[in-house]
Motif scaffolding. Structure first.
Motif, short mmCIF file in Angstrom:
data_model
loop_
_atom_site.label_atom_id
_atom_site.label_comp_id
_atom_site.label_asym_id
_atom_site.label_seq_id
_atom_site.Cartn_x
_atom_site.Cartn_y
_atom_site.Cartn_z
N CYS A 85 0.85 -1.19 0.00
CA CYS A 85 0.00 0.00 0.00
C CYS A 85 0.89 1.25 0.00
O CYS A 85 1.55 1.53 1.00
CB CYS A 85 -0.91 0.01 1.22
SG CYS A 85 -1.91 1.51 1.40
N PRO A 86 0.92 2.00 -1.11
CA PRO A 86 1.83 3.16 -1.20
C PRO A 86 1.53 4.25 -0.18
O PRO A 86 2.46 4.82 0.41
CB PRO A 86 1.63 3.66 -2.64
CG PRO A 86 0.29 3.12 -3.06
CD PRO A 86 0.14 1.82 -2.35
N LEU A 87 0.26 4.55 0.04
CA LEU A 87 -0.09 5.59 1.03
C LEU A 87 0.22 5.12 2.44
O LEU A 87 0.68 5.89 3.28
CB LEU A 87 -1.57 5.96 0.89
CG LEU A 87 -1.96 6.71 -0.39
CD1 LEU A 87 -3.46 7.00 -0.40
CD2 LEU A 87 -1.18 8.01 -0.53
N CYS A 88 -0.04 3.83 2.70
CA CYS A 88 0.24 3.29 4.03
C CYS A 88 1.72 3.37 4.35
O CYS A 88 2.12 3.65 5.49
CB CYS A 88 -0.23 1.84 4.13
SG CYS A 88 -1.97 1.58 3.70
N ARG A 90 3.93 5.50 3.59
CA ARG A 90 4.42 6.81 4.02
C ARG A 90 4.39 6.92 5.54
O ARG A 90 5.34 7.39 6.17
CB ARG A 90 3.58 7.92 3.39
CG ARG A 90 3.71 8.03 1.87
CD ARG A 90 2.91 9.20 1.35
NE ARG A 90 3.02 9.31 -0.11
CZ ARG A 90 2.43 10.25 -0.84
NH1 ARG A 90 1.70 11.18 -0.23
NH2 ARG A 90 2.58 10.28 -2.14
N TRP A 180 -12.05 4.57 5.23
CA TRP A 180 -10.78 4.48 4.51
C TRP A 180 -10.34 3.03 4.34
O TRP A 180 -9.93 2.61 3.25
CB TRP A 180 -9.70 5.28 5.23
CG TRP A 180 -8.30 4.79 4.98
CD1 TRP A 180 -7.50 4.12 5.84
CD2 TRP A 180 -7.55 4.93 3.76
NE1 TRP A 180 -6.29 3.82 5.24
CE2 TRP A 180 -6.29 4.32 3.97
CE3 TRP A 180 -7.81 5.53 2.53
CZ2 TRP A 180 -5.30 4.26 3.00
CZ3 TRP A 180 -6.82 5.47 1.55
CH2 TRP A 180 -5.58 4.86 1.79
N ARG A 184 -9.74 1.54 0.66
CA ARG A 184 -8.36 1.94 0.38
C ARG A 184 -7.78 1.25 -0.84
O ARG A 184 -6.93 1.82 -1.55
CB ARG A 184 -7.48 1.70 1.60
CG ARG A 184 -7.19 0.25 1.92
CD ARG A 184 -6.33 0.12 3.17
NE ARG A 184 -6.03 -1.27 3.47
CZ ARG A 184 -4.98 -1.93 2.99
NH1 ARG A 184 -4.14 -1.31 2.17
NH2 ARG A 184 -4.76 -3.19 3.31
N VAL A 187 -9.04 3.23 -3.74
CA VAL A 187 -8.45 4.57 -3.72
C VAL A 187 -7.01 4.54 -4.22
O VAL A 187 -6.56 5.45 -4.93
CB VAL A 187 -8.51 5.17 -2.30
CG1 VAL A 187 -7.71 6.47 -2.22
CG2 VAL A 187 -9.97 5.43 -1.89
N THR A 188 -6.28 3.50 -3.88
CA THR A 188 -4.88 3.40 -4.28
C THR A 188 -4.69 2.68 -5.62
O THR A 188 -3.56 2.37 -6.02
CB THR A 188 -4.06 2.67 -3.19
OG1 THR A 188 -4.65 1.38 -2.94
CG2 THR A 188 -4.05 3.48 -1.91
N ARG A 190 -5.64 -0.41 -6.60
CA ARG A 190 -5.27 -1.81 -6.51
C ARG A 190 -6.46 -2.71 -6.76
O ARG A 190 -7.62 -2.28 -6.66
CB ARG A 190 -4.66 -2.10 -5.13
CG ARG A 190 -3.40 -1.30 -4.85
CD ARG A 190 -2.97 -1.46 -3.41
NE ARG A 190 -2.59 -2.82 -3.11
CZ ARG A 190 -2.35 -3.25 -1.87
NH1 ARG A 190 -2.46 -2.43 -0.84
NH2 ARG A 190 -1.99 -4.50 -1.66
#
Length: 216
Positions: A85-88, A90, A180, A184, A187-188, A190
């Motif tokens: 998960c790219p946002l996770c 961060r 979320w 998610r 949103v990302t 996937r």
């Protein structure tokens, strides 16, 4: 006469010192702030190389993350995170940087093929993908905003989630996070959880064959 003798002696000594010093210390061997290894005795040069080699070995050990005998980590809470998960990631990276000082969080990437539910209170991949899970050192499992609150407290950032302890803010925060967590993947950008599970199952079969030790 005594005075003349003393003066003559001083002149002779002064005359002897300078020429002898110049003859013994040629121009190439005079003090130079730039180190010249050619003028260092062989034995001393060997000692310098030994010291430099020891320092290099020490640095290599610090950078070697594949140490076959790593020091045990006295973690207080374990974070199960989705490494895909790219946002996770961060937020995970930020916590990892903070944890370098506190060393109280153990990070477990559930997307890794090595992830084992048995080592994490029986939490399988699909369950952990549904919401954030954290496991305290006593075996207690916390989820959602409560998990974030405990994790942040361990790295000196408890104040970020302190307000979520109070109602009705706590309920609002839980609702926002649940929304979320549910969407998610979309949103990302996937695939759905079903598609991800199928891909992991196929990968496990190709990697492990008939081995019973490989589990999703």
């Amino acid at each position: 006469m005594a005075t003349r003798g003393a003066v003559a002696t001083c002149v002779i000594l002064k005359h002897r010192r300078n020429p002898s010093f110049r003859s013994i210390t040629p121009q190439s061997h005079r003090f130079n702030p730039k180190f010249n290894p050619q003028v260092v005795p062989n034995g001393f040069r060997y000692q310098i190389r030994a010291i430099q080699g020891a320092s290099a070995d020490h640095v290599a050990q610090l950078k070697n993350h594949d140490d076959p005998k790593p020091k045990p980590q006295n973690w207080k809470i374990k974070m199960l995170y989705d490494g895909d998960c790219p946002l996770c990631m961060r937020e995970v990276n930020m916590l990892m940087e903070r944890n370098e000082k506190y060393a109280s969080i153990k990070f477990v990437d559930i997307s890794s093929n090595d992830y084992s539910p048995e080592d994490n209170q029986g939490l399988d991949y699909k369950t952990v993908m549904g919401t954030i899970h954290a496991i305290q050192s006593n075996g207690n499992v916390v989820t959602g905003v409560e998990a974030f609150r405990r994790l942040y407290e361990e790295v000196g950032l408890g104040w970020v989630y302190t307000i979520t302890k109070y109602e009705p803010i706590g309920k609002v925060a839980d609702a926002v996070y649940e929304f979320w967590a549910r969407y998610r993947l979309q949103v990302t950008g996937r695939p759905s959880i079903e598609a991800i599970l199928e891909a992991r199952k196929k990968n496990k079969v190709e990697t492990c064959g008939d081995s019973k030790e490989c589990k999703i």
